[in-house]
Enzyme design. Structure first.
Site, mmCIF file in Angstrom:
data_model
loop_
_atom_site.group_PDB
_atom_site.id
_atom_site.type_symbol
_atom_site.label_atom_id
_atom_site.label_comp_id
_atom_site.label_asym_id
_atom_site.label_seq_id
_atom_site.Cartn_x
_atom_site.Cartn_y
_atom_site.Cartn_z
ATOM 1 N N ASN A 116 1.213 4.263 -2.755
ATOM 2 C CA ASN A 116 0.892 3.958 -4.152
ATOM 3 C C ASN A 116 -0.216 4.921 -4.576
ATOM 4 O O ASN A 116 -1.376 4.748 -4.192
ATOM 5 C CB ASN A 116 0.411 2.500 -4.250
ATOM 6 C CG ASN A 116 -0.124 2.158 -5.630
ATOM 7 O OD1 ASN A 116 0.072 2.899 -6.584
ATOM 8 N ND2 ASN A 116 -0.818 1.026 -5.728
ATOM 9 N N TRP A 117 0.185 5.937 -5.331
ATOM 10 C CA TRP A 117 -0.794 6.979 -5.696
ATOM 11 C C TRP A 117 -1.737 6.513 -6.794
ATOM 12 O O TRP A 117 -2.698 7.207 -7.127
ATOM 13 C CB TRP A 117 -0.069 8.249 -6.159
ATOM 14 C CG TRP A 117 0.724 8.951 -5.092
ATOM 15 C CD1 TRP A 117 0.955 8.521 -3.807
ATOM 16 C CD2 TRP A 117 1.386 10.221 -5.213
ATOM 17 N NE1 TRP A 117 1.728 9.435 -3.131
ATOM 18 C CE2 TRP A 117 2.009 10.491 -3.964
ATOM 19 C CE3 TRP A 117 1.516 11.141 -6.244
ATOM 20 C CZ2 TRP A 117 2.743 11.663 -3.735
ATOM 21 C CZ3 TRP A 117 2.256 12.299 -6.020
ATOM 22 C CH2 TRP A 117 2.854 12.560 -4.776
ATOM 23 N N GLU A 160 -4.438 -4.832 -9.167
ATOM 24 C CA GLU A 160 -5.175 -4.093 -10.207
ATOM 25 C C GLU A 160 -4.554 -4.344 -11.577
ATOM 26 O O GLU A 160 -5.261 -4.382 -12.593
ATOM 27 C CB GLU A 160 -5.211 -2.599 -9.848
ATOM 28 C CG GLU A 160 -6.185 -2.347 -8.697
ATOM 29 C CD GLU A 160 -5.902 -1.105 -7.863
ATOM 30 O OE1 GLU A 160 -5.091 -0.269 -8.265
ATOM 31 O OE2 GLU A 160 -6.522 -0.999 -6.782
ATOM 32 N N GLU A 208 -1.313 -8.025 -0.063
ATOM 33 C CA GLU A 208 -2.501 -7.175 -0.166
ATOM 34 C C GLU A 208 -3.711 -8.033 -0.529
ATOM 35 O O GLU A 208 -3.907 -8.367 -1.703
ATOM 36 C CB GLU A 208 -2.311 -6.135 -1.267
ATOM 37 C CG GLU A 208 -1.124 -5.217 -1.068
ATOM 38 C CD GLU A 208 -1.295 -3.927 -1.856
ATOM 39 O OE1 GLU A 208 -1.257 -2.877 -1.228
ATOM 40 O OE2 GLU A 208 -1.482 -3.989 -3.084
ATOM 41 N N GLY A 232 -2.629 2.849 -0.414
ATOM 42 C CA GLY A 232 -3.251 3.469 -1.584
ATOM 43 C C GLY A 232 -3.924 4.772 -1.193
ATOM 44 O O GLY A 232 -3.294 5.824 -1.078
ATOM 45 N N GLY A 233 -5.235 4.705 -0.945
ATOM 46 C CA GLY A 233 -6.043 5.896 -0.686
ATOM 47 C C GLY A 233 -5.444 6.861 0.328
ATOM 48 O O GLY A 233 -5.392 8.074 0.093
HETATM 49 C C1 PEP Z 1 -3.189 -0.543 -2.800
HETATM 50 O O1 PEP Z 1 -3.849 -0.453 -3.816
HETATM 51 O O2 PEP Z 1 -1.999 -0.877 -2.873
HETATM 52 C C2 PEP Z 1 -3.861 -0.284 -1.534
HETATM 53 C C3 PEP Z 1 -3.405 -0.884 -0.491
HETATM 54 O O3 PEP Z 1 -4.943 0.556 -1.555
HETATM 55 P P1 PEP Z 1 -5.794 1.093 -0.279
HETATM 56 O O4 PEP Z 1 -4.805 1.490 0.776
HETATM 57 O O5 PEP Z 1 -6.570 2.232 -0.798
HETATM 58 O O6 PEP Z 1 -6.625 -0.058 0.172
#
Ligand code: PEP
Length: 254
Positions: free
Chosen positions: A10-11, A100, A168, A235-236
């Site tokens: 997930n960019w 988010e 999540e 994400g990151g």
């Molecule tokens: C996300 O937002 O879906 C996520 C899991 O972010 P991160 O991996 O950066 O925690």
């Protein structure tokens, strides 16, 4: 029941044309180099990069997804994108109900469910996100919150072929904090039970439940090999091809 792991990036709101294209090319080359990986791959760039990323992924077994959609097919919804438009662009997936969006845009379970119904109707697979806040976890309500989100956000006619769940914990997203493996296991097992009640055992046993929240190459092995964890929403770490692919490798995809 063998479920093929899904490694999904997930960019979020990251990437301009040049770096987004470069990232997609690197992901495509990395996945090709894995030969016949035992996992599926998905990247979800921002709307603005879908076209360019689709081109960059050509020939690689990496699905394309968006990060949200409207529930209407078309019409007077300024700034929104319909599921049909995403399908038309070559998307196979759409992420819905990310925390988010629930927080920044006040998205309710009901709205997420309407969007998911519309996405399925358009032929898109959905990645429906659920997860508790820190306060909810500290109050011992993690499983209850996830149950309520599944009951409210997942359409009743969803199947394992059109729906993926992403657990999540909100407090683990982008923070570097992760739940214990026991906590992840507990929620995933509970989620599968709720899915069985709602969608039937057959669907629940086949449906993929991803873990998301600070997944990195260093913690992928322990998190992604738990019994009810069928991949990751990242994400990151999905913004660096090396890390994204490192997660897949450490999860046992090749
Ligand atoms: C996300 O937002 O879906 C996520 C899991 O972010 P991160 O991996 O950066 O925690």
């Amino acid at each position: 029941m063998a479920r093929k792991k899904l490694i999904a990036g997930n960019w979020k709101m990251n990437g301009l044309l040049a770096d987004g294209t470069e990232l997609a090319k690197n992901v495509a080359a990395g996945v090709k180099a894995l030969g016949k990986p035992q996992c599926e791959f998905l990247v979800c760039p921002p709307f603005t990069l879908l076209q360019a990323v689709k081109k960059a992924l050509r020939g690689a077994k990496v699905a394309l997804g968006a990060q949200d959609c409207h529930f209407a097919e078309k019409g007077a919804h300024t700034g929104d994108i319909s599921p049909l438009m995403l399908k038309d662009l070559g998307c196979g997936y759409v992420i819905l109900g990310h925390s988010e969006r629930r927080a920044d845009h006040g998205e309710s379970n009901e709205l997420v469910c309407k969007k998911a119904e519309a996405a399925h109707k358009a032929g898109l697979k959905t990645v429906i996100c659920i997860g508790e806040t820190l306060a909810q976890r500290e109050a011992g309500k993690a499983v209850d919150v996830c149950r309520e989100q599944i009951l409210g956000s997942v359409p009743t006619d969803s199947t394992a072929s059109d729906t993926v769940i992403a657990y999540e914990p909100v407090w683990a997203i982008g923070t570097g904090k992760v739940p214990t493996t026991a906590d992840v296991e507990e929620v995933h097992a509970a989620v599968r039970k709720v899915l069985a009640k709602k969608l039937g055992k057959g669907n629940a046993n086949k449906m993929r439940i991803l873990y998301g929240g600070s997944v990195k190459p260093g913690n992928a092995k322990e998190l992604l090999n738990l019994p009810d964890v069928d991949g990751a929403l990242i994400g990151g770490a999905s913004l660096k091809a090396e890390d994204f692919l490192g997660i897949a490798k450490n999860a046992g995809c090749c």
